[in-house]
Design a protein around this motif. Structure first.
Motif, mmCIF file in Angstrom:
data_model
loop_
_atom_site.group_PDB
_atom_site.id
_atom_site.type_symbol
_atom_site.label_atom_id
_atom_site.label_comp_id
_atom_site.label_asym_id
_atom_site.label_seq_id
_atom_site.Cartn_x
_atom_site.Cartn_y
_atom_site.Cartn_z
ATOM 1 N N THR A 88 0.570 -1.255 -0.092
ATOM 2 C CA THR A 88 -0.327 0.028 0.024
ATOM 3 C C THR A 88 0.713 0.628 -0.043
ATOM 4 O OG1 THR A 88 -1.646 -0.916 1.252
ATOM 5 C CG2 THR A 88 -1.543 1.488 1.431
ATOM 6 N N TRP A 89 1.764 1.384 0.780
ATOM 7 C CA TRP A 89 2.732 2.333 0.972
ATOM 8 C C TRP A 89 3.426 2.417 -0.599
ATOM 9 C CZ3 TRP A 89 7.865 4.000 -0.138
ATOM 10 C CH2 TRP A 89 8.085 5.293 0.387
ATOM 11 N N ILE A 90 4.150 1.750 -1.171
ATOM 12 C CA ILE A 90 4.705 1.765 -2.566
ATOM 13 C C ILE A 90 4.158 2.366 -3.616
ATOM 14 C CG2 ILE A 90 5.538 -0.475 -3.684
ATOM 15 C CD1 ILE A 90 6.640 -1.644 -2.546
ATOM 16 N N THR A 125 8.641 -5.047 -10.332
ATOM 17 C CA THR A 125 10.089 -5.596 -9.806
ATOM 18 C C THR A 125 10.140 -6.147 -8.085
ATOM 19 O OG1 THR A 125 10.848 -4.095 -11.489
ATOM 20 C CG2 THR A 125 12.365 -5.389 -9.643
ATOM 21 N N PHE A 126 10.028 -4.601 -7.382
ATOM 22 C CA PHE A 126 10.026 -4.224 -6.522
ATOM 23 C C PHE A 126 9.046 -5.627 -5.615
ATOM 24 C CE2 PHE A 126 9.616 -3.251 -1.721
ATOM 25 C CZ PHE A 126 10.831 -2.942 -1.369
ATOM 26 N N LEU A 127 8.327 -6.034 -5.582
ATOM 27 C CA LEU A 127 6.778 -6.418 -5.035
ATOM 28 C C LEU A 127 7.586 -8.352 -5.350
ATOM 29 C CD1 LEU A 127 3.414 -5.131 -5.733
ATOM 30 C CD2 LEU A 127 4.526 -5.161 -3.938
ATOM 31 N N GLN A 128 8.121 -8.557 -6.166
ATOM 32 C CA GLN A 128 9.036 -9.797 -6.490
ATOM 33 C C GLN A 128 10.483 -10.146 -5.871
ATOM 34 O OE1 GLN A 128 8.088 -10.818 -10.282
ATOM 35 N NE2 GLN A 128 6.192 -8.858 -10.663
ATOM 36 N N VAL A 129 10.774 -9.242 -5.370
ATOM 37 C CA VAL A 129 12.431 -9.903 -5.029
ATOM 38 C C VAL A 129 12.805 -9.782 -3.459
ATOM 39 C CG1 VAL A 129 12.883 -8.480 -7.008
ATOM 40 C CG2 VAL A 129 12.993 -6.869 -5.022
ATOM 41 N N ALA A 130 14.009 -9.689 -3.148
ATOM 42 C CA ALA A 130 13.465 -9.829 -1.235
ATOM 43 C C ALA A 130 13.283 -9.065 -0.625
ATOM 44 C CB ALA A 130 15.058 -10.314 -1.530
ATOM 45 N N ASP A 131 14.185 -7.158 -1.406
ATOM 46 C CA ASP A 131 13.853 -6.123 -0.455
ATOM 47 C C ASP A 131 12.057 -6.403 0.099
ATOM 48 O OD1 ASP A 131 16.056 -5.908 -1.629
ATOM 49 O OD2 ASP A 131 15.667 -3.810 -3.022
ATOM 50 N N PHE A 132 11.005 -6.905 -0.457
ATOM 51 C CA PHE A 132 10.014 -6.514 0.003
ATOM 52 C C PHE A 132 9.772 -7.359 1.202
ATOM 53 C CE2 PHE A 132 5.407 -8.603 -0.548
ATOM 54 C CZ PHE A 132 4.746 -7.704 0.004
ATOM 55 N N VAL A 156 11.610 2.886 1.374
ATOM 56 C CA VAL A 156 10.705 2.379 1.740
ATOM 57 C C VAL A 156 10.652 2.305 3.411
ATOM 58 C CG1 VAL A 156 9.083 0.218 1.571
ATOM 59 C CG2 VAL A 156 10.610 0.900 0.330
ATOM 60 N N CYS A 157 12.004 2.268 4.211
ATOM 61 C CA CYS A 157 12.110 2.427 5.142
ATOM 62 C C CYS A 157 11.668 3.968 5.853
ATOM 63 C CB CYS A 157 13.311 1.815 6.200
ATOM 64 S SG CYS A 157 14.394 0.445 5.884
ATOM 65 N N SER A 158 11.783 4.308 5.421
ATOM 66 C CA SER A 158 11.642 6.047 5.819
ATOM 67 C C SER A 158 10.404 6.114 5.887
ATOM 68 C CB SER A 158 12.368 7.085 5.246
ATOM 69 O OG SER A 158 13.830 7.223 5.516
ATOM 70 N N GLY A 159 9.567 5.860 5.029
ATOM 71 C CA GLY A 159 8.169 6.074 4.953
ATOM 72 C C GLY A 159 6.722 5.453 5.595
ATOM 73 N N LEU A 160 7.485 3.714 5.830
ATOM 74 C CA LEU A 160 7.462 3.172 7.290
ATOM 75 C C LEU A 160 7.816 2.794 8.363
ATOM 76 C CD1 LEU A 160 6.889 -0.145 5.093
ATOM 77 C CD2 LEU A 160 4.458 1.311 5.150
#
Length: 164
Positions: free
Chosen positions: A84-86, A98-105, A136-140
């Motif tokens: 939701t944030w992304i 891409t982000f939703l499919q990789v380890a970072d997510f 993403v960390c900052s946003g969350l």
């Protein structure tokens, strides 16, 4: 504080900073601090490293028992918050997909689920084409740090022993 390591921490340590062959103290520090409950990573990061087929893959296979946390229901419960944030930002659809499919997510979801600090070499960037972990960390409102800051905060010392 529990640190959750991104794949680039392991990969850059091996390739650039703390080679397995000349700085075994770094790798021992990781194992000791994992055993003490201070350092971990996630299964998706372990999978990325396993795909490398090199000495880091061997190190993970030989020493990574328990270090790479499994994605459980508590983590899965955070997927919605992360996505939701992304999707609420100005990222291009390709970057989001891409982000939703990789380890970072998954790394972010793990940190959210357990209040852990994400450790990465990535730096914040204002780019619509690539989603960076620190953004993403900052946003969350998640804590994040660099590997060097983690080592300093934890007072890691890689000191040569006396020669015989």
């Amino acid at each position: 504080m529990i640190y959750l390591l991104d794949a680039n921490v392991f990969i850059q340590a091996k390739n650039l900073h703390y080679g397995l062959d000349f700085c075994p103290a770094f790798w021992e520090w990781l194992l000791e601090n994992h055993a003490a409950g201070k350092v971990a990573s996630i299964d998706k990061v372990g999978d990325e490293i396993a795909a490398g087929g090199d000495e880091l893959t061997d190190w993970v296979r030989d020493h990574g028992d328990g270090m790479f946390l499994k994605t459980d229901a508590a983590v899965a419960a955070q997927f919605g918050a992360v996505s939701t944030w992304i999707t609420g930002q100005q990222y291009e659809p390709a970057a989001i997909n891409t982000f939703l499919q990789v380890a970072d997510f998954y790394l972010i979801a793990h940190a959210l689920a357990r209040g852990q600090t994400v450790v990465t070499h990535e730096v914040p960037a204002n780019s619509a084409k690539r989603i960076k972990i620190p953004n993403v960390c900052s946003g969350l409102n998640l804590r994040f740090t660099t590997p060097y800051e983690m080592l300093r905060r934890e007072q890691a010392k890689f000191v040569l022993g006396k020669k015989p």
